[in-house]
Design an enzyme around this catalytic site. Structure first.
Site, short mmCIF file in Angstrom:
data_model
loop_
_atom_site.label_atom_id
_atom_site.label_comp_id
_atom_site.label_asym_id
_atom_site.label_seq_id
_atom_site.Cartn_x
_atom_site.Cartn_y
_atom_site.Cartn_z
N HIS A 20 43.51 28.31 47.56
CA HIS A 20 42.82 29.01 48.07
C HIS A 20 42.35 27.69 49.43
O HIS A 20 42.54 28.29 50.61
CB HIS A 20 41.75 29.72 47.78
CG HIS A 20 41.53 30.40 46.47
ND1 HIS A 20 40.36 30.39 45.67
CD2 HIS A 20 42.12 31.78 46.75
CE1 HIS A 20 41.52 30.97 44.68
NE2 HIS A 20 41.82 32.65 45.85
N LYS A 44 31.26 44.99 38.53
CA LYS A 44 32.50 45.02 38.11
C LYS A 44 32.80 43.76 37.54
O LYS A 44 31.66 42.90 37.25
CB LYS A 44 33.49 44.50 38.87
CG LYS A 44 34.70 43.81 38.09
CD LYS A 44 35.69 43.54 39.06
CE LYS A 44 37.03 42.66 38.76
NZ LYS A 44 37.64 41.25 39.78
N ARG A 94 52.01 34.59 47.28
CA ARG A 94 52.42 33.48 47.00
C ARG A 94 54.13 33.82 46.13
O ARG A 94 54.67 33.55 46.16
CB ARG A 94 52.01 32.97 45.07
CG ARG A 94 50.46 32.19 45.73
CD ARG A 94 49.95 31.97 44.36
NE ARG A 94 49.62 33.83 43.70
CZ ARG A 94 48.48 34.36 42.52
NH1 ARG A 94 47.32 33.01 42.73
NH2 ARG A 94 48.34 35.46 42.21
N SER A 133 43.23 31.88 39.98
CA SER A 133 42.12 31.75 39.43
C SER A 133 42.81 32.01 38.30
O SER A 133 42.29 31.41 36.89
CB SER A 133 40.90 33.04 40.32
OG SER A 133 41.37 32.34 41.04
O1 PNS Z 1 41.07 37.36 44.67
P1 PNS Z 1 40.86 39.10 44.47
O2 PNS Z 1 40.31 39.73 42.59
O3 PNS Z 1 42.39 39.78 44.18
O4 PNS Z 1 39.74 40.01 45.46
C1 PNS Z 1 40.25 41.41 45.40
C2 PNS Z 1 39.52 41.89 46.98
C3 PNS Z 1 38.39 41.73 46.64
C4 PNS Z 1 40.06 41.46 47.79
C5 PNS Z 1 39.49 43.59 46.70
O5 PNS Z 1 38.58 43.77 45.93
C6 PNS Z 1 38.91 43.77 48.22
O6 PNS Z 1 38.65 43.88 48.71
N1 PNS Z 1 37.46 44.12 47.09
C7 PNS Z 1 35.95 45.29 48.26
C8 PNS Z 1 36.58 46.70 47.65
C9 PNS Z 1 37.70 47.84 48.64
O7 PNS Z 1 37.23 47.32 49.76
N2 PNS Z 1 38.53 47.77 48.03
C10 PNS Z 1 39.95 48.27 49.31
C11 PNS Z 1 40.37 49.77 49.15
S1 PNS Z 1 40.37 50.69 48.15
#
Ligand code: PNS
Length: 161
Positions: A20, A44, A94, A133
């Site tokens: 990151h 969550k 990745r 992670s």
């Molecule tokens: O590190 P991660 O868990 O892969 O991150 C996921 C994240 C936070 C980027 C994603 O879950 C997100 O954007 N969540 C907010 C809700 C949203 O806008 N979802 C997209 C439309 S369904």
């Protein structure tokens, strides 16, 4: 609309890794301001590290990068973009399976924003592409050494848990 180029790098960062950190450094060079937006999804459950810990790890890891601001968000990412004048969402990629997932998310976010917010993909450096992670959490579970994957803050915090 802001005249500044504002990007957002969203994620769970549970915990933030040196992979990151590399994406953050590269993205911060391409914009005026980079928000690191940590998902605080109240529905969550099951994050390993608390939001406070995740904010603290990221603030400490990015304290030398002037144009980075670490915040948390809940709800839709595209609403965060609208409220904070972000023109681009940053994603680290990745491998092909990351790409397959992220291209779909990019399409959803583009449609939700009437194509006013774009997604920018940063390919992970080869030598960091095995770090995630979820791998770190798995290693923590087995009490394995994670010192080459995360910053010292994470390790210090684990000692106190
Ligand atoms: O590190 P991660 O868990 O892969 O991150 C996921 C994240 C936070 C980027 C994603 O879950 C997100 O954007 N969540 C907010 C809700 C949203 O806008 N979802 C997209 C439309 S369904």
């Amino acid at each position: 609309m802001s005249s500044k180029r504002i990007f957002v790098f969203p994620g769970s960062f549970d915990p933030v890794t040196i992979g990151h950190r590399d994406i953050i450094m590269r993205a911060s060079r391409n914009c005026d301001l980079l928000y690191i937006a940590i998902l605080n999804n109240v529905n969550k459950k099951g994050h390993f590290f608390s939001l406070e810990d995740r904010l603290s790890f990221l603030r400490s890891m990015t304290k030398d990068i002037e144009n980075v601001r670490v915040v948390s968000f809940d709800g839709l990412l595209i609403d965060f973009c609208r409220q904070n004048d972000c023109c681009c969402i940053v994603k680290g990629v990745r491998n092909a399976s990351d790409f397959e997932y992220e291209i779909n998310m990019a399409d959803i976010n583009a449609n939700l924003s009437a194509h006013s917010v774009d997604t920018v993909f940063y390919p992970a450096k080869q030598e960091l592409s095995h770090i995630s992670s979820s791998v770190v959490r798995e290693l923590i579970h087995y009490h394995a050494d994670i010192s080459s994957f995360v910053n010292e803050d994470v390790i210090k915090r684990l000692r106190k848990m």
